[in-house]
Design a protein around this motif. Structure first.
Motif, PDB file in Angstrom:
ATOM      1  N   GLY A   9       9.120  47.199  -3.828  1.00  0.00           N
ATOM      2  CA  GLY A   9      10.192  47.685  -2.964  1.00  0.00           C
ATOM      3  C   GLY A   9      10.795  48.989  -3.432  1.00  0.00           C
ATOM      4  O   GLY A   9      10.373  49.569  -4.426  1.00  0.00           O
ATOM      5  N   ARG A  10      11.790  49.424  -2.698  1.00  0.00           N
ATOM      6  CA  ARG A  10      12.472  50.675  -3.006  1.00  0.00           C
ATOM      7  C   ARG A  10      13.730  50.398  -3.809  1.00  0.00           C
ATOM      8  O   ARG A  10      14.450  49.451  -3.542  1.00  0.00           O
ATOM      9  CB  ARG A  10      12.803  51.409  -1.715  1.00  0.00           C
ATOM     10  N   ARG A  11      13.983  51.261  -4.798  1.00  0.00           N
ATOM     11  CA  ARG A  11      15.128  51.112  -5.679  1.00  0.00           C
ATOM     12  C   ARG A  11      15.992  52.371  -5.615  1.00  0.00           C
ATOM     13  O   ARG A  11      15.497  53.479  -5.773  1.00  0.00           O
ATOM     14  CB  ARG A  11      14.699  50.881  -7.118  1.00  0.00           C
ATOM     15  N   PHE A  12      17.290  52.184  -5.408  1.00  0.00           N
ATOM     16  CA  PHE A  12      18.247  53.281  -5.382  1.00  0.00           C
ATOM     17  C   PHE A  12      18.686  53.598  -6.810  1.00  0.00           C
ATOM     18  O   PHE A  12      18.782  52.711  -7.661  1.00  0.00           O
ATOM     19  CB  PHE A  12      19.475  52.870  -4.553  1.00  0.00           C
ATOM     20  N   TYR A  13      18.981  54.887  -7.066  1.00  0.00           N
ATOM     21  CA  TYR A  13      19.530  55.258  -8.370  1.00  0.00           C
ATOM     22  C   TYR A  13      20.442  56.467  -8.224  1.00  0.00           C
ATOM     23  O   TYR A  13      20.411  57.180  -7.225  1.00  0.00           O
ATOM     24  CB  TYR A  13      18.418  55.549  -9.383  1.00  0.00           C
TER      25      TYR A  13
END
Length: 85
Positions: A9-13
Motif C-alpha cells: 500500500g501507500r504510506r504518507f510521510y
C-alpha cells in the motif's frame, strides 16, 4: 502529499529537510501529525525531521495483512531507502 508505495500500500510521510536526521514513528492511534511540535523544533535547529503514518493510520492506506512490527519496520526501511537517507 508525499507518499511512497510499499508492497502492501501507500504510506504518507513528512520530511522537514535539514542535515543530520531524526525519525519519529508513532503508535496506535496516532499519525505523523502527533510529532509536529518536535518536527518543527528539530527542523528549526538544522536537523532533517521525518515522520510517517504507519499502515492503517492517518493518510496511509488500510492493509488487511502486515499489521505487525516486522512489516512496520519494513515500511520504515522502505521510506528511509526512498528518501536516500
Amino acid at each position: 502529499m508525499p507518499r511512497i508505495t510499499t508492497k502492501t500500500g501507500r504510506r504518507f510521510y513528512k520530511d522537514w529537510v535539514g542535515s543530520t536526521g531524526v525519525v519519529f514513528s508513532h503508535g496506535w492511534p496516532l499519525n505523523a501529525d502527533a510529532w509536529d511540535d518536535q518536527l518543527f523544533f528539530f527542523a528549526s535547529n538544522g536537523y532533517r525531521a521525518i515522520a510517517h503514518d504507519r499502515r492503517g493510520h492517518g493518510r496511509s492506506t488500510q492493509s488487511f495483512k502486515g499489521n505487525d512490527m516486522n512489516t512496520y519496520a519494513d515500511d520504515l526501511a522502505a521510506l528511509v531507502e526512498e528518501l536516500d537517507w
